[in-house]
Design a protein around this motif. Structure first.
Motif, PDB file in Angstrom:
ATOM      1  N   ARG A 140     -33.625  47.505 -38.796  1.00 55.31           N
ATOM      2  CA  ARG A 140     -33.216  47.217 -40.172  1.00 55.31           C
ATOM      3  C   ARG A 140     -32.164  46.118 -40.222  1.00 55.31           C
ATOM      4  NH1 ARG A 140     -31.999  52.487 -43.569  1.00 55.31           N
ATOM      5  NH2 ARG A 140     -29.902  51.809 -43.153  1.00 55.31           N
ATOM      6  N   THR A 141     -31.238  46.138 -39.267  1.00 53.29           N
ATOM      7  CA  THR A 141     -30.199  45.115 -39.246  1.00 53.29           C
ATOM      8  C   THR A 141     -30.799  43.738 -39.014  1.00 53.29           C
ATOM      9  OG1 THR A 141     -28.574  46.706 -38.417  1.00 53.29           O
ATOM     10  CG2 THR A 141     -28.065  44.368 -38.118  1.00 53.29           C
ATOM     11  N   ARG A 142     -31.690  43.630 -38.028  1.00 55.26           N
ATOM     12  CA  ARG A 142     -32.320  42.335 -37.742  1.00 55.26           C
ATOM     13  C   ARG A 142     -33.123  41.856 -38.953  1.00 55.26           C
ATOM     14  NH1 ARG A 142     -33.733  39.242 -33.133  1.00 55.26           N
ATOM     15  NH2 ARG A 142     -35.689  38.130 -33.394  1.00 55.26           N
ATOM     16  N   ASP A 165     -33.676  38.279 -43.661  1.00 59.28           N
ATOM     17  CA  ASP A 165     -33.731  38.139 -45.124  1.00 59.28           C
ATOM     18  C   ASP A 165     -32.576  37.267 -45.612  1.00 59.28           C
ATOM     19  OD1 ASP A 165     -36.000  39.711 -45.323  1.00 59.28           O
ATOM     20  OD2 ASP A 165     -34.907  41.524 -45.930  1.00 59.28           O
ATOM     21  N   GLY A 166     -31.402  37.496 -45.059  1.00 62.14           N
ATOM     22  CA  GLY A 166     -30.247  36.666 -45.409  1.00 62.14           C
ATOM     23  C   GLY A 166     -30.459  35.214 -45.008  1.00 62.14           C
ATOM     24  N   ALA A 167     -31.042  35.000 -43.846  1.00 64.01           N
ATOM     25  CA  ALA A 167     -31.333  33.640 -43.398  1.00 64.01           C
ATOM     26  C   ALA A 167     -32.304  32.959 -44.356  1.00 64.01           C
ATOM     27  CB  ALA A 167     -31.899  33.656 -41.981  1.00 64.01           C
ATOM     28  N   ARG A 181     -36.053  30.187 -35.631  1.00 63.68           N
ATOM     29  CA  ARG A 181     -37.245  30.548 -34.846  1.00 63.68           C
ATOM     30  C   ARG A 181     -37.648  31.997 -35.105  1.00 63.68           C
ATOM     31  NH1 ARG A 181     -35.206  26.805 -31.263  1.00 63.68           N
ATOM     32  NH2 ARG A 181     -33.823  28.239 -30.218  1.00 63.68           N
ATOM     33  N   ALA A 182     -36.669  32.884 -35.146  1.00 69.26           N
ATOM     34  CA  ALA A 182     -36.964  34.294 -35.409  1.00 69.26           C
ATOM     35  C   ALA A 182     -37.527  34.482 -36.814  1.00 69.26           C
ATOM     36  CB  ALA A 182     -35.704  35.141 -35.220  1.00 69.26           C
ATOM     37  N   LEU A 183     -37.007  33.730 -37.774  1.00 72.97           N
ATOM     38  CA  LEU A 183     -37.525  33.810 -39.140  1.00 72.97           C
ATOM     39  C   LEU A 183     -38.970  33.321 -39.181  1.00 72.97           C
ATOM     40  CD1 LEU A 183     -37.088  34.427 -42.124  1.00 72.97           C
ATOM     41  CD2 LEU A 183     -36.142  32.118 -42.375  1.00 72.97           C
ATOM     42  N   PHE A 184     -39.281  32.241 -38.476  1.00 70.62           N
ATOM     43  CA  PHE A 184     -40.643  31.721 -38.408  1.00 70.62           C
ATOM     44  C   PHE A 184     -41.580  32.791 -37.839  1.00 70.62           C
ATOM     45  CE2 PHE A 184     -44.036  29.489 -36.115  1.00 70.62           C
ATOM     46  CZ  PHE A 184     -44.576  28.727 -37.134  1.00 70.62           C
ATOM     47  N   SER A 185     -41.178  33.430 -36.758  1.00 72.06           N
ATOM     48  CA  SER A 185     -42.004  34.483 -36.148  1.00 72.06           C
ATOM     49  C   SER A 185     -42.192  35.662 -37.091  1.00 72.06           C
ATOM     50  CB  SER A 185     -41.378  34.958 -34.836  1.00 72.06           C
ATOM     51  OG  SER A 185     -41.392  33.922 -33.899  1.00 72.06           O
TER      52      SER A 185
END
Length: 163
Positions: A3-5, A10-12, A52-56
């Motif tokens: 949930r934190t990640r 979401d914030g990003a 990168r994590a947001l893209f994934s």
């Protein structure tokens, strides 16, 4: 995903949509996520790691959006998501060079993306290449919704394997 990640991503997305990639900072991402900057650093070392994590995560989300839809509807759903994505639209408007950098993929990343499309649409590699190229065009120049939907139907007809 924890949930934190998920909250950090979401914030990003909010920070990138509001400020663009260049102007967003780790602090603005943390603020948009409602956490301390240290919490963000517990998960990501750099803003590029966050992007990168947001893209994934977006690939996973798009898979969920289009899963189990027939190819024509899946193409419409994917095109509509890409055409209205707040981060992509922000980049197109204010940081087109950043957007161009996102869509110019290394060969192995392109192969991964077209493989994902082949599985999602139930088509062969050549058809997935064609769909991928069209969807990248939608990212760069979304056009009107009615046009995208007509194009998705036409593309789905071309992608159908012969009987």
């Amino acid at each position: 995903m924890t949930r934190t990640r998920a909250g950090l991503l979401d914030g990003a997305a909010r920070a990138f949509a509001e400020q663009g990639l260049r102007r967003s900072t780790m602090q603005s991402i943390a603020s948009a996520a409602g956490v301390a900057k240290g919490t963000l650093y517990n998960y990501f070392r750099t803003k590029d790691d966050v992007a990168r994590a947001l893209f994934s995560a977006e690939i996973v989300r798009l898979t969920d959006v289009a899963a189990d839809l027939p190819p024509d509807q899946a193409l419409v759903a994917l095109a509509d998501e890409l055409a209205t994505h707040p981060v992509l639209r922000r980049l197109a408007a204010s940081e087109p060079e950043e957007l161009a950098g996102l869509v110019v993929l290394r060969p192995e990343r392109w192969t991964e993306l077209t493989g994902w499309l082949a599985g999602l649409l139930g088509v062969d590699d050549d058809a997935a290449e064609l769909a991928g190229r069209w969807l990248l065009g939608v990212v760069l120049q979304p056009g009107p919704t009615t046009g995208r939907r007509r194009q998705a139907a036409a593309l789905a007809a071309v992608l159908r394997p012969p009987h």
